[in-house]
Structures are given as structure tokens and as C-alpha cells.
Design an enzyme around this catalytic site. Structure first.
Site, PDB file in Angstrom:
ATOM      1  CG  ASP A 266     137.742  31.551  53.394  1.00 28.68           C
ATOM      2  OD1 ASP A 266     137.439  31.669  54.600  1.00 28.68           O
ATOM      3  OD2 ASP A 266     138.296  30.533  52.945  1.00 28.68           O
TER       4      ASP A 266
HETATM    5  C1  BGC Z   1     138.548  28.886  55.982  1.00 28.36           C
HETATM    6  C2  BGC Z   1     137.082  28.614  55.745  1.00 28.36           C
HETATM    7  C3  BGC Z   1     136.314  28.776  57.019  1.00 28.36           C
HETATM    8  C4  BGC Z   1     136.557  30.176  57.567  1.00 28.36           C
HETATM    9  C5  BGC Z   1     135.775  30.472  58.821  1.00 28.36           C
HETATM   10  C6  BGC Z   1     138.784  30.179  56.730  1.00 28.36           C
HETATM   11  O1  BGC Z   1     140.097  30.284  57.141  1.00 28.36           O
HETATM   12  O2  BGC Z   1     139.222  28.907  54.749  1.00 28.36           O
HETATM   13  O3  BGC Z   1     136.912  27.330  55.210  1.00 28.36           O
HETATM   14  O4  BGC Z   1     134.951  28.531  56.815  1.00 28.36           O
HETATM   15  O5  BGC Z   1     137.930  30.314  57.834  1.00 28.36           O
HETATM   16  O6  BGC Z   1     136.231  29.782  59.907  1.00 28.36           O
END
Ligand code: BGC
Length: 732
Positions: A266
Site C-alpha cells: 500500500d
Molecule cells: C489506500 C489504497 C489505495 C492506494 C492507492 C492508499 O492510501 O489505502 O487502498 O489503493 O492508496 O491510491
């Protein structure tokens, strides 16, 4: 005879050999480049141009111009080894045509429709150069304070698995290499939804048996369905951050499940290993994440800055780098990126089409759950005047919910749809809650406009209600009150909305509440003042027409809750599949020492699986094909379901089991199946569920997956709190 064209088969058949050939030629820097992902920039600088051509990045992701996606893809393909980019985006619930939030989609219990809607969403995103989406989110969530409950499929692993699989199939289509397929990414692996106290990013503590039987289930189901990628989560799981967790990433995902796609971290989760307190610096963070099996790093740059030195210093096994790169390249090959899959020419976002809008409207309609309907208030039959109260009746953005990429200019609000159905002259609108002063970025806006306590709009709302025969009040949360980082300690109706209903109720007219929210809310007292309550979640682009159809009976509500609604936050965590206790609570306890509260009822406000209809359904003649089944065998449960009311409608029929005695305590009920059954008014259908004993398996104290013989109960029921049990036995 049908011949498989050899040329089409060959590139996919030779993937491992082609990866071997590439790995032999790649420098360490190029390999680490493949393991690095950057956010799509607004501008392509000369430095970035050079980096792309040097194979510095394996992936880009995020919002931005499709022209930049196309340009960066072209530059990557010009690199020494011509390795294309995988291009990600958070296509979460409808790229251009806004679908209900995933929690609402789960309330439809209609995986077929979810698959169809996700398919057009994939096509929309693919048309602007995206080929990978960070969806589905399959975090089991049993705490409605957690804002991201909106993005997942609720509390139950069986339902979440069905929805997750349907979503993956929708994105990935019949072949990953189709130009309109997106590689899916199951997230957040794993346990993220169990954040302590419902606070986003907080630690999770999940015993391994529960982890395997509940939290991992939807991930495992999507692995079996061929999902291409997973995202490692932000949370620490039992003290070990999920983005550096060898048990979940290496042992379970790779060794046990044999997953051969790749894992992306993530957002900056690799760098955050330092803040988690398991890495002293970026180098150690990179070392831990790569060793644990995180193949690609999102946004932070610990891999690129540290991995080469770690290899040289013998702190990182170069084989781990090769394995990670192989996993990434394998998916790129499967996506056809090396074999002429075209990168779409620069394009603006597509507009919704009549077909996408029709499907989105159907899913919105099916996602709505009728919680209350006193004296058949709904469907509305009025030919008189209707008062429409509440900001959410007329806000094109809020109805899209959290993490939406759909352009709100296409949203049809409830006010607009009601006016076009009833004639503008018959609809009197008052927002009730006025937007607070402060404007963009103000505290009020950040907390959500509806959190404001200002009552200045009440008199106009009461005035509007006075002139009407029926009052429709739109309540709930702004779209930005749920989602990432939007946890709430109170899940009451925000701001002065309860007081607004109090004022309206004084008029003594029937009031219908339509609730748009990203989570279950606690609003018991308000409900008492409403004749009917329709829970609409955040329904997406077609919120208005879908709500209007349901209110007027042009569509019959069939949605059922994918998550338990508590009476009070004090009951959280609350979920239907709890373990029995030695002193179970009972409606009429015979003594004081029971598992209950002294101040409120122990039962939920609305149980998992609950939802009313405009018609009524009777369940009768529940029976099993045998009283016992041998291990490894199958047993069939059946019952008659009768539509005993006056409307033709589908009913979502649910199937639950319980093992009465085993080596470890088993949940009081577990969902094992569901069916959507279409029933004409007066019609009866015989509904069957076939259960194999394997489906009763669980992880015992030694973490072995076992089915244990013993006494069981099964229910075919309309929700998790009703039905008559049928006894059966599993024997050796
Ligand atoms: C979130 C994810 C997301 C990623 C990319 C993160 O802050 O937890 O769910 O896919 O950002 O945008």
C-alpha cells in the site's frame, strides 16, 4: 475441427522461458526498477523521460491525464529491454458511471449483476489507458466506526468472497490480455478491517484460526478465481506489519495457496515500517519488505535507494529480487503487454452510456435495504404534493460516496428524479441543513457539511412539510464522511439531522426517511419518528432514479444488510457469527448473570441479512435429505418459499449452519449459501441448498483445516436471526 491458433497460444505458453531470458539480461538496477511504482505526475520532465527510458520504473498509478499514461508507456517501451509499464488506478466502484459503494453492492447479494457492472467499469477505465485497478477491497469489517467499511463487502467471509470473486471476474473478463480487461488487486492483505477501536491504520489482533477462517477467506476465494495481484496492508497484524509479514505473504500466500501473481505494497507502507517500529531505517524497511514477499513498492522509494546495496552487502538474497521481478513480469506477460496490447491513444474520460446507466441503476436499486415500513407507507401512491427535505436529496457529489472517480456532473439527484416523475410543481424542496459558512477546506467541510449543528434551515423545511401530503427526508452522511482516514467515534446521524426530524415529526404527517451513508448508523430514536426507512448507502450516479423507483414501487426493494447494525456504538464489535458463550443472553433471562447489558438490549438494531420488501415471504417445510451424512458426502436442505403478498419480487434466501460441539467453539451461525429467487405474488418455490461436509471445515487449535463429525443445525432463512433449525449429523 476447431484449431487453437498457435501464434495466440505461444506467447502465453512460453512465459516462464521468456522471463528467464529477460532476467538474464537485466541489470540489478533494472530489476529494482520493475519493483518500483511512482504516482502519475502532472508533467513529464526531461529527468523522468530519461528514467523511463532507463527502466527506472515498473509501474505508474493514479489520477492524471491519459496522454501522460500513453507517453510514459511509450518511453518505457523504448527502454533497453522494452519492458512495458503496468498502469494502476483506484477504479473502485465505477470509473465513469458511479456504482453504489461496495458495501451497498454487497447489500444486493447479486454477484451476477456486480460482475456485469464491474465489466463496464473496466472498459471505461481501460479506455483512458489504465490496465490495473486497486480493487476489490475484501477487508472483513465488523466495526462501523472504521470509515473504510464503505469500500468493502461487510462482515461476512462467504458474502465477501462471492462479491470479491464477481468483481475480479468483472475486471479481468475472460482473459487478462483483452485490451479492455484490468488486472485486479485484492486489498488490503490482510486484517486491515479489524483496526482496534475502528481507527484507521490502527493495529489489529487476530488469532490465527480467525485470520484463516474469516479474514483470509475472500482473499483465498479470489486467488482461486485467478486474481492477478494483491496489495499488502498498512496495519500491523499481531505485532508484525502486514507489509513485512512472512506468515501471510510467504507462508500462506505463496507456499500454501501457490499464488503466482505479484504483491504491491500500500501507499508508502514500506517506508512506514520505520514508523511501525520494525525497521531502523529505509534500508532495513526495504530488506524486511522484500524478504517477506512484497514484490513492488508503491510511492516510497526504499527499494530503489537501498536494495542494490543490500544485495552487495549480502543482507538481501539476490534470489528474492529475481522472484519478485519474475512475479511482476509474469503478470505483465499475462496481460499481453509484451505482445502488442495497445496503449490507448490519449482520450478524455468517457461519458456514461445508456447501457451503463441502466445497469448502474439496477445495482443501485438492488442495493437499497428497506429497514422499516409501518402500515405499508411505501410504496408511495400519492398524487398530491411531496416535500423533499435534506441536503442529500440534491447533491451530485455526495451520492457518489467515497473514493469515486465518476464525474458528478452526470449524477442524477433524487430531487431531479422526483421532479421528473411527479412534475416540478408537486415537489417542494428545502435542504433543512444549510451549508455552513467557511467554504472549501474549512473545518466544517472537512468534517462533512452535515456535521454542522446549525438549525437556521429548519423553519423553511417545516414550512415545506406543512404544504405537502408526504414528507421525504434525506438523512445520513456526506460522501466524505466515510472512506480512508474517515473513522468516526460516534455513528449517530451527524449534526442536527435528528433534531430536524424531531421538528418535522411535530406536524404528524407520514415521514419517509431515505438514508445515504457509507456505514451503518445508530439512529434508533429518529427511526421511531419515521413511518418508513430506506437505507440507500451512497448509491452512485443513478441514485435519484433508483430511489424514486423504489419509493414508488416501480422497483421492489430486495436488498439485505451485509453488516449488522448496532443499537449503540457500545455494542461494537457486533456481528452475527459470534461464538456462543457459557452464559448466552436470552430475551427472557432466568437469572441476571447472562452475556448482556443492563442498559440496552443485547440484540442488534437490525441483524445481518435483514431487509423488508413490499410483499411478504413465508418459509415453510424446512427439511434435510437425510438425518446424517458421512464425511466427504453431500446433504441437501430444502424449504418452500411463498410470496404471500401482493407484489412480484425476488427474495434473497439465506442458508446458515452451526456445529453444536467441536474441538473449538464454532460460531452460532455461519452463512454457507444464498440464492436470489424470483417469486410472483402468490407463487411458491421449492428452494434447495446442497452442502458438502468440506464446507463445514475450520482451523482447529493446531491450525489444521478439518471437518469434525458431530451434531449440526441448518437454517434456510430470510436473515441471520430467523428461521427454524433442521438438525443433522456428520459421521465418520
Ligand atoms: C489506500 C489504497 C489505495 C492506494 C492507492 C492508499 O492510501 O489505502 O487502498 O489503493 O492508496 O491510491
Amino acid at each position: 475441427m476447431f484449431l487453437i491458433p498457435l501464434l495466440a497460444l505461444a506467447p502465453q505458453a512460453n512465459i516462464e522461458a521468456r522471463i528467464d531470458a529477460l532476467l538474464k539480461q537485466m541489470t540489478l538496477e533494472e530489476k529494482i526498477g520493475q519493483m518500483s511504482q511512482m504516482g502519475l505526475p502532472d508533467r513529464i520532465t526531461p529527468e523522468l523521460r530519461k528514467e523511463m527510458q532507463a527502466g527506472r520504473w515498473g509501474s505508474i498509478y493514479g489520477w492524471g491525464k491519459s496522454a501522460n499514461r500513453a507517453e510514459l508507456q511509450k518511453l518505457a517501451k523504448e527502454s533497453r529491454l522494452h519492458i512495458p509499464l503496468i498502469i494502476g488506478f483506484d477504479d473502485i466502484h465505477g470509473y465513469a458511471t458511479g456504482l453504489p459503494i461496495p458495501l451497498g453492492q454487497a447489500a444486493s447479494w447479486d454477484p451476477e449483476l456486480v460482475r456485469a457492472c464491474t465489466r463496464f467499469s473496466a472498459k471505461e477505465a481501460a479506455s483512458v489507458g489504465v490496465n490495473w485497478t486497486f480493487s476489490p477491497m475484501m477487508d472483513i469489517a465488523r466495526d462501523p466506526r472504521w470509515g473504510r467499511i464503505a469500500e468493502g463487502y461487510g462482515e461476512d467471509p462467504f458474502l465477501a468472497s462471492a462479491m470479491g470473486v464477481a468483481t475480479v471476474q468483472g475486471y479481468q473478463g475472460t482473459s487478462l490480455s483483452d485490451p479492455d480487461s484490468l488486472a485486479a488487486c485484492g486489498k488490503h492483505y490482510v486484517g486491515y478491517g479489524a483496526a482496534e477501536s475502528g481507527r484507521d491504520y490502527n493495529s489489529t489482533w487476530i488469532p490465527e484460526g480467525e485470520l484463516r477462517d474469516i479474514y483470509l477467506k475472500p482473499f483465498e476465494a479470489t486467488k482461486k478465481a485467478g486474481i492477478a495481484t494483491y496489495m499488502s496492508a498498512f496495519n500491523a497484524l499481531n505485532g508484525v506489519p502486514a507489509s513485512a509479514n512472512p506468515l501471510t505473504l510467504r507462508q500462506i500466500l505463496r507456499k500454501e495457496w501457490k499464488f503466482d501473481g505479484f504483491v504491491v505494497s500500500d501507499y508508502a507502507a514500506v517506508h512506514e515500517l520505520i514508523a511501525h517500529g520494525v525497521a531502523a531505517d529505509g534500508a532495513e524497511a526495504a530488506q524486511k519488505a522484500i524478504s517477506a514477499g512484497v514484490d513492488m513498492e508503491m510511492v516510497s522509494q526504499e527499494y530503489f535507494q537501498n536494495a542494490a546495496k543490500l544485495v552487495k552487502d549480502r543482507k538481501l538474497n539476490p534470489k528474492d529480487i529475481d522472484v519478485a521481478v519474475r512475479n511482476i513480469l509474469r503478470i505483465k506477460f499475462r496481460m499481453g503487454l509484451f505482445d502488442g496490447r495497445p496503449q490507448p491513444a490519449p482520450a478524455t474520460d468517457p461519458a456514461p452510456t445508456p447501457e451503463s446507466l441502466a445497469l448502474a441503476k439496477k445495482l443501485s436499486t438492488e442495493s437499497m435495504v428497506l429497514l422499516k415500513n409501518n402500515a405499508s407507507t411505501l410504496p408511495l401512491r400519492t398524487t398530491g404534493k411531496v416535500a423533499v427535505i435534506g441536503l442529500l436529496a440534491d447533491n451530485q457529489s455526495d451520492q457518489l460516496g467515497t473514493w469515486s472517480s465518476a464525474d458528478s456532473k452526470y449524477s442524477v439527484t433524487a430531487l431531479e428524479a422526483l421532479k421528473s416523475k411527479l412534475g416540478a410543481e408537486n415537489v417542494i424542496y428545502a435542504p433543512g441543513i444549510l451549508p455552513p459558512k467557511g467554504g472549501r477546506g474549512s473545518d466544517a467541510e472537512v468534517r462533512g457539511i452535515l456535521a454542522d449543528k446549525n438549525t437556521d434551515g429548519f423553519p423553511a423545511a417545516v414550512q415545506a412539510a406543512k404544504q405537502a401530503d408526504v414528507v421525504l427526508v434525506f438523512l445520513g452522511e456526506n460522501g466524505n464522511m466515510s472512506g480512508e482516514g474517515f473513522s468516526r467515534a460516534s455513528i449517530d446521524l451527524p449534526g442536527a439531522q435528528a433534531e430536524l426530524v424531531d421538528e418535522l415529526a411535530k406536524l404528524g404527517k407520514p415521514i419517509v426517511g431515505v438514508v445515504m451513508a457509507g456505514r451503518p448508523l445508530t439512529f434508533h430514536d429518529t427511526t421511531q419518528k419515521l413511518s418508513a426507512v430506506l437505507y440507500a448507502w451512497h448509491p452512485g450516479t443513478m441514485a435519484g432514479p433508483a430511489i424514486t423507483d423504489v419509493l414508488f414501487g416501480d422497483a421492489i426493494p430486495t436488498g439485505k444488510l451485509p453488516v449488522t447494525f448496532p443499537r449503540s456504538v457500545g455494542q461494537i464489535p457486533i456481528y452475527y457469527s459470534q461464538l456462543p458463550t457459557g452464559r448466552p443472553a436470552a430475551a427472557e433471562p432466568t437469572d441476571h448473570f447472562r452475556s448482556k447489558y443492563i442498559d440496552i438490549d443485547f440484540t442488534p438494531e437490525y441483524p445481518f441479512g435483514y431487509g423488508l420488501s413490499y410483499t411478504t415471504f413465508q418459509y415453510s417445510k424446512a427439511t434435510a435429505s437425510a438425518s446424517s451424512v458421512k464425511m466427504g458426502g453431500k446433504i441437501v436442505f430444502s424449504c418452500d418459499v411463498t410470496n404471500s403478498g401482493h407484489f412480484n419480487s425476488d427474495e434473497v434466501v439465506q442458508f446458515y449452519t452451526h456445529q453444536k460441539s467441536a474441538s473449538v467453539a464454532r460460531p452460532v451461525r455461519e452463512l454457507k449459501g444464498f440464492l436470489r429467487v424470483a417469486l410472483k405474488a402468490g407463487q411458491t418455490k421449492h428452494v434447495t441448498f446442497t452442502l458438502s461436509t468440506d464446507e463445514l471445515a475450520f482451523h482447529n487449535a493446531k491450525m489444521k483445516l478439518v471437518t469434525e463429525p458431530g451434531e449440526f443445525e441448518a437454517w434456510i432463512a430470510k436473515d441471520s436471526a430467523s428461521g427454524t433449525p433442521v438438525a443433522f449429523r456428520v459421521t465418520r
